[in-house]
Write an enzyme that holds these catalytic residues in place. Structure first.
Site, PDB file in Angstrom:
ATOM      1  CG  PHE A 135     -27.096   2.403-103.333  1.00 19.39           C
ATOM      2  CD1 PHE A 135     -27.190   2.292-104.528  1.00 19.39           C
ATOM      3  CD2 PHE A 135     -26.284   3.408-102.839  1.00 19.39           C
ATOM      4  CE1 PHE A 135     -26.558   3.031-105.669  1.00 19.39           C
ATOM      5  CE2 PHE A 135     -25.692   4.416-103.804  1.00 19.39           C
ATOM      6  CZ  PHE A 135     -26.092   4.245-105.200  1.00 19.39           C
ATOM      7  CG  ASP A 216     -32.251   4.549 -98.988  1.00 23.13           C
ATOM      8  OD1 ASP A 216     -33.360   5.252 -99.889  1.00 23.13           O
ATOM      9  OD2 ASP A 216     -31.156   4.484 -99.352  1.00 23.13           O
ATOM     10  CE1 TYR A 241     -30.703  10.158-107.387  1.00 24.35           C
ATOM     11  CE2 TYR A 241     -30.350  12.192-106.135  1.00 24.35           C
ATOM     12  CZ  TYR A 241     -30.029  10.849-106.250  1.00 24.35           C
ATOM     13  OH  TYR A 241     -29.095   9.942-105.466  1.00 24.35           O
ATOM     14  CE  LYS A 242     -32.211   6.395-106.869  1.00 25.14           C
ATOM     15  NZ  LYS A 242     -30.976   6.138-107.777  1.00 25.14           N
ATOM     16  NE  ARG A 394     -30.768  -0.046-111.834  1.00 33.35           N
ATOM     17  CZ  ARG A 394     -30.537   0.665-111.090  1.00 33.35           C
ATOM     18  NH1 ARG A 394     -30.820   0.365-109.968  1.00 33.35           N
ATOM     19  NH2 ARG A 394     -30.079   1.810-111.366  1.00 33.35           N
TER      20      ARG A 394
HETATM   21  C1  LIG Z   1     -30.935   3.339-102.333  1.00 29.78           C
HETATM   22  C2  LIG Z   1     -29.938   4.401-102.478  1.00 29.78           C
HETATM   23  N1  LIG Z   1     -29.453   5.122-101.410  1.00 29.78           N
HETATM   24  C3  LIG Z   1     -28.622   6.245-101.633  1.00 29.78           C
HETATM   25  C4  LIG Z   1     -28.194   6.708-102.726  1.00 29.78           C
HETATM   26  C5  LIG Z   1     -27.153   7.595-102.768  1.00 29.78           C
HETATM   27  O1  LIG Z   1     -27.817   8.939-103.208  1.00 29.78           O
HETATM   28  P1  LIG Z   1     -27.204  10.423-103.183  1.00 29.78           P
HETATM   29  O2  LIG Z   1     -25.877  10.537-104.019  1.00 29.78           O
HETATM   30  O3  LIG Z   1     -28.129  11.412-103.613  1.00 29.78           O
HETATM   31  O4  LIG Z   1     -26.412  10.574-101.808  1.00 29.78           O
HETATM   32  C6  LIG Z   1     -28.678   6.162-104.030  1.00 29.78           C
HETATM   33  C7  LIG Z   1     -28.302   6.679-105.185  1.00 29.78           C
HETATM   34  O5  LIG Z   1     -28.681   6.201-106.398  1.00 29.78           O
HETATM   35  C8  LIG Z   1     -29.586   4.740-103.739  1.00 29.78           C
HETATM   36  O6  LIG Z   1     -29.990   4.497-104.918  1.00 29.78           O
END
Ligand SMILES: Cc1ncc(COP(=O)(O)O)c(C=O)c1O
Length: 433
Positions: A135, A216, A241-242, A394
């Protein structure tokens, strides 16, 4: 399927209804606000509000209303230690000792905190190993942390490439773990394809190479069981939040292995100070015991309250049962896509997610060269899905709220959208998210 059942029966609507009737988690759907006239398959991006989370937020508002600042100590549970209270409950969900998890910050902020703390370049050991399918926020965080240490991301950040564009071969990751590597930082589940990594295997390899390893877990927390302590990882961060349904931008969480207790946080703040003396207001740092030391700021109370409610549902349902249904539903979706002939001409869908259960997270990546148009056509039909460049739609059946009938319906829609050419008609009015 009984021995007498014909294969085509399994593709039929009646079979979907039979699966729903036998679903031990079906009763949990009523605890969620499912948007009307839609099939919500995007809980891997933003989970739905539950009755429990709404109640907990309203209770927190009421406590604020009647107690004002006294709520820090008098609310139930007290706000002052809410990160610790939630951390201990979250710890049960991720297989960690209660004091090893803290609910705090946000995903990327926690990532910075963990990388800043545990990336310790020393001599030739300066590299961070990650994946070429990470990501973006994770990559940005690693790049900036390398720069902060005087390094050059071009040489020090090793993004192990994908061989097939969707998954990462674990052997390639392990091969990259040389004696120049200080830290291995990986997703537990790739956000696009949904590939789940063998965390214990990668952890053993990183440690054998003399590196630390962090994960992560944004795309696995709440979707499947974890065993952080037993896996012996060094640290993890994730969002709520997911799959954990605590609301847009809700407070995140982090795990620190007990052997790192006492490590000085890269980013210190008063909320990480030992709780019993936090209000001594002295300027010499004395971190809280356990993961609490890695807190920076005051806990965002309202989103943390939502998590209180949400976690109650997980405690009720059990993460093993959630994982079992998630695998059943993603199996079912894959079987429908294949059984309906959608991976063949003229449909042309591809399943981008690994078939093996031990390599699959909580969603199914349906690839198609016309994926953007298909995602829009699905949305027009009430299916809440998302699209990730270049070709991935997805679909995440959520064990706590998605029915088998909804899974069946989305498979029918995938077929209909191609049959009618609907994907060609939709005009993108903006970015497809
Ligand atoms: C794998 C992953 N890492 C990091 C993030 C970033 O999250 P945040 O905006 O809460 O920092 C996301 C957001 O969807 C994500 O899916």
């Amino acid at each position: 399927m009984s021995e007498t059942a014909r294969p085509h029966d399994v593709m039929g609507e009646a079979h979907a209804l039979t699966l729903d009737a036998a679903d031990p988690l079906a009763r949990f759907r009523d605890r969620f606000f499912v948007p009307v006239e839609s099939v919500y398959l995007d809980g891997n991006s933003l989970g739905l509000l539950s009755v429990d989370a709404e109640r907990a937020v309203l209770d927190a508002l009421q406590a604020w209303k009647v107690k004002g600042i006294a709520g820090w100590l008098d609310a139930d549970p007290p706000w002052f230690t809410l990160g610790e209270t939630l951390g201990a409950r979250m710890a049960a969900l991720v297989g960690a000792a209660p004091e090893s998890v803290i609910v705090t910050g946000t995903t990327t902020v926690n990532l910075h905190q963990m990388i800043g703390t545990f990336y310790r370049p020393d001599g030739v050991r300066r590299k961070i190993v990650a994946t070429g399918l990470d990501f973006p926020s994770d990559v940005y965080a690693m790049q900036s942390q390398i720069r902060l240490r005087g390094g050059d991301p071009d040489g020090d950040l090793v993004l192990v490439p994908s061989r097939d564009g969707r998954t990462i071969d674990e052997d390639d990751l392990i091969a990259a773990m040389t004696d120049e590597v200080a830290l291995v930082m990986l997703p537990s589940v790739l956000y696009r394809s949904g590939q789940l990594f063998d965390i214990p295997r990668l952890t053993g390899a990183a440690h054998a190479a003399g590196a630390l390893i962090g994960f992560d877990c944004a795309h696995s927390a709440g979707a499947l069981p974890h065993a952080f302590d037993a896996w012996n990882i060094d640290f993890a961060i994730w969002c709520s939040y997911k799959y954990l349904n605590a609301g847009p931008g809700a407070v995140g969480a982090l795990y620190v292995n007990p052997r790192h207790v006492g490590a000085e946080p890269a980013l210190a703040g008063w909320w990480g100070y030992r709780k019993d003396r936090q209000f001594d207001m002295v300027h010499d740092w004395e971190g809280a015991a356990g993961a609490g030391a890695f807190q920076i700021s005051t806990i965002p109370l309202l989103s943390a309250a939502a998590l209180l409610g949400s976690l109650a549902i997980f405690e009720d349902a059990g993460i093993d049962a959630i994982r079992q249904k998630s695998l059943d539903q993603t199996d079912y979706l894959i079987a429908l896509v294949e059984g309906l002939g959608l991976t063949e001409a003229p449909y042309g869908y591809r399943i981008g997610t690994p078939r093996e259960h031990h390599r699959r997270g909580g969603h199914v990546a349906i690839e198609h060269d016309e994926g953007a148009g298909i995602a829009l056509a699905l949305k027009e039909r009430g299916f809440v899905v998302d699209f990730r460049q270049p070709d991935v739609v997805r679909l995440a059946p959520i064990a706590l709220s998605t029915t088998y009938h909804e899974v069946w319906r989305v498979a029918q829609a995938l077929r209909e959208i191609i049959d009618t050419g609907a994907y060609l008609e939709v005009k993108a009015s903006g970015p497809v998210t």
